[in-house]
Each structure stands twice: as structure tokens, then as C-alpha cells.
Enzyme design. Structure first.
Site, PDB file in Angstrom:
ATOM      1  N   TYR A 157       0.864  -1.237  -0.099  1.00  0.00           N
ATOM      2  CA  TYR A 157       0.019   0.133   0.067  1.00  0.00           C
ATOM      3  C   TYR A 157       0.899   1.363   0.018  1.00  0.00           C
ATOM      4  O   TYR A 157       0.495   2.350  -0.628  1.00  0.00           O
ATOM      5  CB  TYR A 157      -1.040  -0.147   1.182  1.00  0.00           C
ATOM      6  CG  TYR A 157      -2.195   0.821   0.990  1.00  0.00           C
ATOM      7  CD1 TYR A 157      -3.165   0.420  -0.261  1.00  0.00           C
ATOM      8  CD2 TYR A 157      -2.419   1.782   1.592  1.00  0.00           C
ATOM      9  CE1 TYR A 157      -4.116   1.244  -0.150  1.00  0.00           C
ATOM     10  CE2 TYR A 157      -3.561   2.645   1.409  1.00  0.00           C
ATOM     11  CZ  TYR A 157      -4.575   2.323   0.462  1.00  0.00           C
ATOM     12  OH  TYR A 157      -5.606   2.898   0.118  1.00  0.00           O
ATOM     13  N   LYS A 164      -3.359   8.478   2.225  1.00  0.00           N
ATOM     14  CA  LYS A 164      -4.527   8.330   3.091  1.00  0.00           C
ATOM     15  C   LYS A 164      -4.229   8.866   4.279  1.00  0.00           C
ATOM     16  O   LYS A 164      -5.638   9.571   4.808  1.00  0.00           O
ATOM     17  CB  LYS A 164      -5.103   6.643   3.104  1.00  0.00           C
ATOM     18  CG  LYS A 164      -5.268   6.201   1.902  1.00  0.00           C
ATOM     19  CD  LYS A 164      -6.492   7.059   1.066  1.00  0.00           C
ATOM     20  CE  LYS A 164      -7.080   6.085   0.048  1.00  0.00           C
ATOM     21  NZ  LYS A 164      -7.951   6.870  -0.924  1.00  0.00           N
TER      22      LYS A 164
HETATM   23  P1  NAP Z   1     -11.562   3.051  -8.778  1.00  0.00           P
HETATM   24  O1  NAP Z   1     -13.016   2.625  -9.471  1.00  0.00           O
HETATM   25  O2  NAP Z   1     -10.581   2.643  -9.787  1.00  0.00           O
HETATM   26  O3  NAP Z   1     -11.971   4.729  -8.741  1.00  0.00           O
HETATM   27  C1  NAP Z   1     -10.628   5.482  -8.399  1.00  0.00           C
HETATM   28  C2  NAP Z   1     -10.661   6.731  -9.575  1.00  0.00           C
HETATM   29  O4  NAP Z   1      -9.886   7.564  -9.191  1.00  0.00           O
HETATM   30  C3  NAP Z   1     -10.700   6.158 -10.838  1.00  0.00           C
HETATM   31  O5  NAP Z   1     -11.559   6.515 -11.790  1.00  0.00           O
HETATM   32  C4  NAP Z   1      -9.229   6.739 -11.369  1.00  0.00           C
HETATM   33  O6  NAP Z   1      -9.042   7.175 -12.680  1.00  0.00           O
HETATM   34  C5  NAP Z   1      -9.655   7.832 -10.425  1.00  0.00           C
HETATM   35  N1  NAP Z   1      -8.503   8.887 -10.522  1.00  0.00           N
HETATM   36  C6  NAP Z   1      -7.075   8.759 -10.458  1.00  0.00           C
HETATM   37  N2  NAP Z   1      -6.547   9.949 -10.793  1.00  0.00           N
HETATM   38  C7  NAP Z   1      -7.399  10.980 -11.106  1.00  0.00           C
HETATM   39  C8  NAP Z   1      -7.265  12.121 -11.560  1.00  0.00           C
HETATM   40  N3  NAP Z   1      -6.291  12.727 -11.592  1.00  0.00           N
HETATM   41  N4  NAP Z   1      -8.485  12.808 -12.012  1.00  0.00           N
HETATM   42  C9  NAP Z   1      -9.548  12.182 -11.709  1.00  0.00           C
HETATM   43  N5  NAP Z   1      -9.973  11.029 -11.237  1.00  0.00           N
HETATM   44  C10 NAP Z   1      -8.801  10.338 -11.019  1.00  0.00           C
HETATM   45  O7  NAP Z   1     -11.481   2.456  -7.452  1.00  0.00           O
HETATM   46  P2  NAP Z   1     -11.978   2.536  -6.123  1.00  0.00           P
HETATM   47  O8  NAP Z   1     -11.575   1.325  -5.468  1.00  0.00           O
HETATM   48  O9  NAP Z   1     -13.560   2.840  -6.412  1.00  0.00           O
HETATM   49  O10 NAP Z   1     -11.437   3.662  -5.542  1.00  0.00           O
HETATM   50  C11 NAP Z   1     -12.300   4.886  -5.162  1.00  0.00           C
HETATM   51  C12 NAP Z   1     -11.741   5.333  -3.943  1.00  0.00           C
HETATM   52  O11 NAP Z   1     -12.096   4.442  -2.896  1.00  0.00           O
HETATM   53  C13 NAP Z   1     -10.263   5.691  -3.656  1.00  0.00           C
HETATM   54  O12 NAP Z   1     -10.013   6.702  -3.022  1.00  0.00           O
HETATM   55  C14 NAP Z   1      -9.557   4.308  -3.225  1.00  0.00           C
HETATM   56  O13 NAP Z   1      -8.387   4.791  -2.732  1.00  0.00           O
HETATM   57  C15 NAP Z   1     -10.716   4.355  -2.031  1.00  0.00           C
HETATM   58  N6  NAP Z   1     -10.649   2.855  -1.452  1.00  0.00           N
HETATM   59  C16 NAP Z   1     -10.797   1.967  -2.048  1.00  0.00           C
HETATM   60  C17 NAP Z   1     -10.585   0.632  -1.693  1.00  0.00           C
HETATM   61  C18 NAP Z   1     -11.005  -0.676  -2.175  1.00  0.00           C
HETATM   62  O14 NAP Z   1     -10.598  -1.840  -1.823  1.00  0.00           O
HETATM   63  N7  NAP Z   1     -11.385  -0.693  -3.560  1.00  0.00           N
HETATM   64  C19 NAP Z   1     -10.657   0.372  -0.064  1.00  0.00           C
HETATM   65  C20 NAP Z   1     -10.781   1.676   0.733  1.00  0.00           C
HETATM   66  C21 NAP Z   1     -10.670   2.874  -0.247  1.00  0.00           C
HETATM   67  P3  NAP Z   1      -7.816   6.250 -13.362  1.00  0.00           P
HETATM   68  O15 NAP Z   1      -8.085   4.675 -13.287  1.00  0.00           O
HETATM   69  O16 NAP Z   1      -7.847   6.933 -14.822  1.00  0.00           O
HETATM   70  O17 NAP Z   1      -6.482   6.617 -12.439  1.00  0.00           O
END
Ligand code: NAP
Length: 257
Positions: A157, A164
Site C-alpha cells: 500500500y 490516505k
Molecule cells: P476505481 O474504480 O479505480 O476509482 C478510482 C478513480 O480515481 C478512478 O476513476 C481513477 O481514474 C480516478 N482517478 C485517478 N487519478 C485521477 C485524477 N487525476 N483525476 C480524476 N480522477 C482520478 O477504484 P475505487 O476502489 O472505487 O477507488 C475509489 C476510492 O476508494 C479511492 O480513493 C480508493 O483509494 C478508495 N478505497 C478503495 C478501496 C478498495 O478496496 N477498492 C478500499 C478503501 C478505499 P484512473 O483509473 O484513470 O486513475
């Protein structure tokens, strides 16, 4: 559960149907919210297809959260279309793949800067853009997404854990700053869910396997559960809650071993 009829929300961070931000979009839209949803370049088609499945037509806009001009453009379009804003969801995060594979001690200055800029600073930039629109409504609610890697070490991570930690501190400082305008700022700390961002963390499946063994609920969480918890923080049922990190992780965070 809060009725979102007549409320307008901006959702940032939808890549595809697995995105946690999309689960939040669905949870609020189902309760009557009208949404603006942003996409990063290559995801335009996916996001337009998803938006078309919502009952109330959504505004779909480009936004790279690393670019102030794109953020400004989003808020002026949202203001034109909605005449204000009731809630904002921040679901964008990014770290370069090499920063998540190399030893942490090798984290580059540029990799650190980018991860913190996109994953933490962007919440400040978006909140700043949202404030005048929320003030038109007499207040609003902001929710971001974080992970327990902010406090504890999880495999690979790395710099995202540091980002975070910065994000969660940002939630508290923003909450104190915008609270007098009746704007609330909270985070949902989600357990691991298989999304595109998660796929970028090598060994993610080992994290996914440990939760059903150790979490009090003996399972992983689903994106829809994250969506429901976020809807609670975005709606009137949580009117007295701000600066909070709500753990939605099947209880994993309370375990010692
Ligand atoms: P996700 O579907 O990949 O969503 C993350 C989004 O952030 C993607 O659309 C990504 O686009 C976008 N992003 C990255 N750089 C960006 C930028 N410069 N401008 C605008 N958008 C941008 O994954 P997710 O898991 O749902 O993530 C959403 C949030 O939840 C994140 O903050 C993640 O850390 C958090 N989270 C996830 C988990 C998990 O297990 N999935 C657990 C806890 C927290 P690109 O793909 O183009 O980079």
C-alpha cells in the site's frame, strides 16, 4: 434513510461499475438525487453508459483532479445546471505503479508528490470549488473514501497509505474550516473491494482473503454497503456528524490478531 429528492450531488472518481463512487452514486440517485458525474479521459464511454442507467438524467463532465482549470470548469457547469450543490463525493486516488512495487524507501519525490496531490490535495481543491455552490443551499455534505492503510501497514500500500493519512487529516481540517457554513466533511474507510484501483496493488488478493478470516463479521464488505454508509453521511440523518472517519470494513479494524 434520508430522502435525496431535490438534492444535487457531484460524484468524482467513477471509472466503471465496480467503482465505490458509482455505488455511492446509485445509493443517492435511488433516493431521488440528481447527479453530476465526472470522468478521467479514457473512462468517458463507461461513465456515460452508467449515467444513462439512472432514472434522473445525470450531467457527465470531464475532470482530472490534478488540474485546477478542469475543477473550475466542472463547478461552473454544475452551477449553471443545478444552481447550487448539496453534496460532493471524492473518490479519486492515484499512485504510480512503480511506487507500489519498489521498496518504500525508494519512493521518489515525484511519486510522493503525485500520490498526495491526486489522492489528498484534490479534496481541498474540490471542497473550495464546492463551497460557493453549497452556501447557496445553506450548507452541504462532502464525503471522501479512505483505507486503514493510513494507520497500519498493508502489503504494497506504501505511498498510498501516506496519502490516505494526509487525506484523513484533511477531512478534519476541512471540517473545522467549513463547518461554520454548515458544510460537513467526512470519510468512509472501506474494507477491500475488488475495483480497478485495487487491482493496481499487487498482493491485493491476499488482503481480500484475510478479512473473511479475521474480521468480526467474517466476510468482506460489498461496494453497495460502502454506498449506503456514504449516503448516510451525505444525507440529513447524519446532520450532527462531521470530521469523522466511518469504518465500513466488517469490523476488521478492531482486531489485534
Ligand atoms: P476505481 O474504480 O479505480 O476509482 C478510482 C478513480 O480515481 C478512478 O476513476 C481513477 O481514474 C480516478 N482517478 C485517478 N487519478 C485521477 C485524477 N487525476 N483525476 C480524476 N480522477 C482520478 O477504484 P475505487 O476502489 O472505487 O477507488 C475509489 C476510492 O476508494 C479511492 O480513493 C480508493 O483509494 C478508495 N478505497 C478503495 C478501496 C478498495 O478496496 N477498492 C478500499 C478503501 C478505499 P484512473 O483509473 O484513470 O486513475
Amino acid at each position: 434513510m434520508t430522502d435525496f429528492t431535490g438534492k444535487h450531488g457531484l460524484i468524482v472518481g467513477v471509472a466503471n461499475k465496480r467503482s465505490l463512487a458509482w455505488a455511492i452514486a446509485q445509493a443517492t440517485a435511488r433516493r431521488g438525487a440528481r447527479l453530476a458525474i465526472t470522468y478521467q479521459g479514457r473512462f468517458e464511454d463507461h461513465v456515460r453508459e452508467l449515467a444513462a442507467t439512472l432514472e434522473i438524467p445525470a450531467l457527465v463532465l470531464p475532470c482530472d483532479v490534478a488540474l485546477d482549470a478542469e475543477i473550475d470548469a466542472v463547478f461552473s457547469r454544475v452551477d449553471e445546471a443545478f444552481g447550487g450543490l448539496d453534496f460532493l463525493v471524492h473518490g479519486a486516488a492515484f499512485a504510480a505503479r512503480e511506487e507500489l512495487t519498489a521498496p518504500f524507501v525508494q519512493t521518489s519525490r515525484e511519486g510522493f508528490r503525485t500520490a498526495l496531490d491526486v489522492s489528498a490535495y484534490s479534496l481541498i481543491a474540490l471542497a473550495r470549488g464546492a463551497m460557493p455552490l453549497m452556501q447557496k443551499r445553506g450548507g452541504g455534505a462532502i464525503v471522501t473514501l479512505t483505507y486503514l492503510g493510513s494507520e497500519r501497514v498493508f502489503p504494497n500500500y506504501k505511498v498510498m497509505g501516506v496519502a490516505k493519512a494526509a487525506l484523513e487529516a484533511t477531512v478534519r481540517y476541512l471540517a473545522a474550516d467549513v463547518g461554520p457554513s454548515n458544510v460537513r466533511v467526512n470519510a468512509v474507510s472501506a474494507g477491500p473491494v475488488k475495483t480497478l484501483a485495487a487491482a493496481g496493488i499487487s498482493g491485493f488478493s491476499s488482503i481480500l482473503h484475510v478479512y473473511p478470516e479475521r474480521a468480526p463479521l467474517r466476510r468482506n464488505v460489498e461496494a453497495a454497503e460502502v454506498g449506503e454508509a456514504a449516503a448516510f453521511l451525505l444525507g440529513d440523518d447524519s446532520k450532527g456528524v462531521t470530521g469523522e472517519v466511518l469504518m465500513v470494513d466488517a469490523g476488521f479494524h478492531v482486531t489485534g490478531m
